[in-house]
Design an enzyme around this catalytic site. Sequence first.
Site, PDB file in Angstrom:
ATOM      1  NE  ARG A 163      68.993  11.587  22.280  1.00 42.20           N
ATOM      2  CZ  ARG A 163      67.992  11.140  23.036  1.00 42.20           C
ATOM      3  NH1 ARG A 163      67.090  11.990  23.520  1.00 42.20           N
ATOM      4  NH2 ARG A 163      67.905   9.870  23.318  1.00 42.20           N
ATOM      5  NE  ARG A 176      67.848   9.854  28.294  1.00 45.31           N
ATOM      6  CZ  ARG A 176      68.226   8.949  27.404  1.00 45.31           C
ATOM      7  NH1 ARG A 176      67.989   7.674  27.622  1.00 45.31           N
ATOM      8  NH2 ARG A 176      68.842   9.307  26.304  1.00 45.31           N
ATOM      9  NE  ARG A 231      63.712   8.130  27.069  1.00 48.04           N
ATOM     10  CZ  ARG A 231      64.738   7.852  26.277  1.00 48.04           C
ATOM     11  NH1 ARG A 231      65.098   6.604  26.086  1.00 48.04           N
ATOM     12  NH2 ARG A 231      65.375   8.812  25.673  1.00 48.04           N
ATOM     13  NE  ARG A 245      74.835   7.090  20.579  1.00 47.16           N
ATOM     14  CZ  ARG A 245      73.980   6.598  21.465  1.00 47.16           C
ATOM     15  NH1 ARG A 245      74.299   5.594  22.238  1.00 47.16           N
ATOM     16  NH2 ARG A 245      72.790   7.123  21.538  1.00 47.16           N
ATOM     17  CE  LYS A 267      70.114   2.651  21.339  1.00 45.35           C
ATOM     18  NZ  LYS A 267      69.138   3.678  20.939  1.00 45.35           N
TER      19      LYS A 267
HETATM   20  P1  AP5 Z   1      64.075   3.110  25.193  1.00 45.21           P
HETATM   21  O1  AP5 Z   1      64.163   1.657  25.454  1.00 45.21           O
HETATM   22  O2  AP5 Z   1      64.393   4.058  26.279  1.00 45.21           O
HETATM   23  O3  AP5 Z   1      64.882   3.472  23.855  1.00 45.21           O
HETATM   24  P2  AP5 Z   1      66.439   3.545  23.567  1.00 45.21           P
HETATM   25  O4  AP5 Z   1      66.631   2.996  22.190  1.00 45.21           O
HETATM   26  O5  AP5 Z   1      67.220   2.965  24.678  1.00 45.21           O
HETATM   27  O6  AP5 Z   1      66.561   5.125  23.497  1.00 45.21           O
HETATM   28  P3  AP5 Z   1      67.649   6.100  24.136  1.00 45.21           P
HETATM   29  O7  AP5 Z   1      67.070   7.484  24.030  1.00 45.21           O
HETATM   30  O8  AP5 Z   1      68.095   5.620  25.452  1.00 45.21           O
HETATM   31  O9  AP5 Z   1      68.733   5.948  23.092  1.00 45.21           O
HETATM   32  P4  AP5 Z   1      69.917   6.848  22.890  1.00 45.21           P
HETATM   33  O10 AP5 Z   1      70.681   5.989  21.987  1.00 45.21           O
HETATM   34  O11 AP5 Z   1      69.612   8.210  22.383  1.00 45.21           O
HETATM   35  O12 AP5 Z   1      70.394   7.154  24.382  1.00 45.21           O
HETATM   36  P5  AP5 Z   1      71.656   6.681  25.200  1.00 45.21           P
HETATM   37  O13 AP5 Z   1      71.304   6.662  26.615  1.00 45.21           O
HETATM   38  O14 AP5 Z   1      72.256   5.477  24.583  1.00 45.21           O
HETATM   39  O15 AP5 Z   1      62.607   3.412  24.638  1.00 45.21           O
HETATM   40  C1  AP5 Z   1      62.187   4.739  24.347  1.00 45.21           C
HETATM   41  C2  AP5 Z   1      60.742   4.965  24.863  1.00 45.21           C
HETATM   42  O16 AP5 Z   1      59.843   4.158  24.126  1.00 45.21           O
HETATM   43  C3  AP5 Z   1      60.553   4.560  26.330  1.00 45.21           C
HETATM   44  O17 AP5 Z   1      59.641   5.439  26.921  1.00 45.21           O
HETATM   45  C4  AP5 Z   1      59.986   3.133  26.244  1.00 45.21           C
HETATM   46  O18 AP5 Z   1      59.220   2.810  27.370  1.00 45.21           O
HETATM   47  C5  AP5 Z   1      59.173   3.211  24.967  1.00 45.21           C
HETATM   48  N1  AP5 Z   1      59.141   1.948  24.235  1.00 45.21           N
HETATM   49  C6  AP5 Z   1      60.132   1.013  24.131  1.00 45.21           C
HETATM   50  N2  AP5 Z   1      59.755  -0.009  23.340  1.00 45.21           N
HETATM   51  C7  AP5 Z   1      58.491   0.302  22.909  1.00 45.21           C
HETATM   52  C8  AP5 Z   1      57.575  -0.339  22.032  1.00 45.21           C
HETATM   53  N3  AP5 Z   1      57.882  -1.515  21.426  1.00 45.21           N
HETATM   54  N4  AP5 Z   1      56.390   0.267  21.798  1.00 45.21           N
HETATM   55  C9  AP5 Z   1      56.096   1.457  22.397  1.00 45.21           C
HETATM   56  N5  AP5 Z   1      56.915   2.113  23.235  1.00 45.21           N
HETATM   57  C10 AP5 Z   1      58.111   1.544  23.477  1.00 45.21           C
HETATM   58  O19 AP5 Z   1      72.656   7.895  24.921  1.00 45.21           O
HETATM   59  C11 AP5 Z   1      72.384   9.200  25.397  1.00 45.21           C
HETATM   60  C12 AP5 Z   1      73.536  10.130  25.028  1.00 45.21           C
HETATM   61  O20 AP5 Z   1      74.752   9.651  25.653  1.00 45.21           O
HETATM   62  C13 AP5 Z   1      73.872  10.200  23.542  1.00 45.21           C
HETATM   63  O21 AP5 Z   1      73.082  11.131  22.873  1.00 45.21           O
HETATM   64  C14 AP5 Z   1      75.355  10.566  23.599  1.00 45.21           C
HETATM   65  O22 AP5 Z   1      75.509  11.937  23.843  1.00 45.21           O
HETATM   66  C15 AP5 Z   1      75.866   9.811  24.805  1.00 45.21           C
HETATM   67  N6  AP5 Z   1      76.410   8.480  24.461  1.00 45.21           N
HETATM   68  C16 AP5 Z   1      75.966   7.268  24.894  1.00 45.21           C
HETATM   69  N7  AP5 Z   1      76.665   6.263  24.365  1.00 45.21           N
HETATM   70  C17 AP5 Z   1      77.603   6.855  23.565  1.00 45.21           C
HETATM   71  C18 AP5 Z   1      78.620   6.344  22.715  1.00 45.21           C
HETATM   72  N8  AP5 Z   1      78.827   5.021  22.573  1.00 45.21           N
HETATM   73  N9  AP5 Z   1      79.390   7.231  22.041  1.00 45.21           N
HETATM   74  C19 AP5 Z   1      79.189   8.562  22.164  1.00 45.21           C
HETATM   75  N10 AP5 Z   1      78.237   9.117  22.934  1.00 45.21           N
HETATM   76  C20 AP5 Z   1      77.438   8.263  23.632  1.00 45.21           C
HETATM   77 MG    MG Z   2      68.486   3.784  26.157  1.00 45.64          MG
END
Ligand code: AP5
Ligand code: MG
Length: 214
Positions: free
Chosen positions: A171, A160, A127, A88, A13
């Site tokens: 997660r 991270r 990552r 989410r 994402k």
């Molecule tokens: P990446 O682009 O980093 O993936 P992502 O979908 O952004 O994954 P996240 O781990 O950031 O998602 P998340 O939803 O758990 O975390 P968030 O920060 O939102 O890609 C992943 C890896 O794959 C990278 O190394 C990338 O380079 C690689 N990659 C990408 N595309 C690729 C491809 N096509 N092929 C191969 N490799 C590829 O949330 C973190 C925490 O914050 C949550 O757990 C929660 O506690 C809190 N939080 C955040 N938002 C909320 C909310 N709205 N409500 C409640 N809690 C929240």
């Molecule tokens: Mg992300």
Amino acid sequence: MKIIMLGAPGAGKGTQAIMIADKYGIPHVSTGDMFRANIKNNTPLGVEAKKYMDQGQLVPDELTVKILLDRVAKDDCKNGYVLDGFPRTIPQAEVLEKALKELNDGIDFAIDVDVPDENIINRMGGRRACLKCGNTYHVEFVPPKKEGICDNCGEALVLRDDDKPETVKKRLDVYHQQTQPLIDFYNERGLLKSVDGTKPMNEVFDSIIAILGE
Ligand code: AP5
Ligand code: MG
Ligand code: ZN
């Protein structure tokens, strides 16, 4: 244009949202990045959010909704934005829908980046993240030009805290229970588009451009 990125943790994402923001000239709004910036600066919100994030749990809706609504009310969001990691939960989606409706506005697209759980576990260990600008890399699939350094801002890249395998599994469970129902929520509203997130990053982006238009 107002876009929501849906998908499991690690689906890509953030990677795609940054490319969308760049191409269409709209801000990339990531609640995860906002929480991590607060943790880094040791703010009260950061201290509170960290308790949940380190366990792989969601931060409570009360805290999350407020920072998101404050952010999208800023001037730079006037012409749209790409939301990454919000909503989410169904209550978060309902709050956003209501807030936009009051402005006679609404979301244009909800893009689900579809990646099976098996692929996710492999991605997370490799990552590397920039906590300053939010860019994301992968040691094998998306390496930075200079090892360990952000291409965009020069900051040192880190693993991270929530990318440990046990936390990633938690997660994914939380995603299936609380976030996946949003796919039906946006499908019912005719806003859902799905892309195959297992393809290489540029192919995934091409399918997103095909949806959003040149
Ligand atoms: P990446 O682009 O980093 O993936 P992502 O979908 O952004 O994954 P996240 O781990 O950031 O998602 P998340 O939803 O758990 O975390 P968030 O920060 O939102 O890609 C992943 C890896 O794959 C990278 O190394 C990338 O380079 C690689 N990659 C990408 N595309 C690729 C491809 N096509 N092929 C191969 N490799 C590829 O949330 C973190 C925490 O914050 C949550 O757990 C929660 O506690 C809190 N939080 C955040 N938002 C909320 C909310 N709205 N409500 C409640 N809690 C929240
Ligand atoms: Mg992300
Ligand atoms: Zn950076």
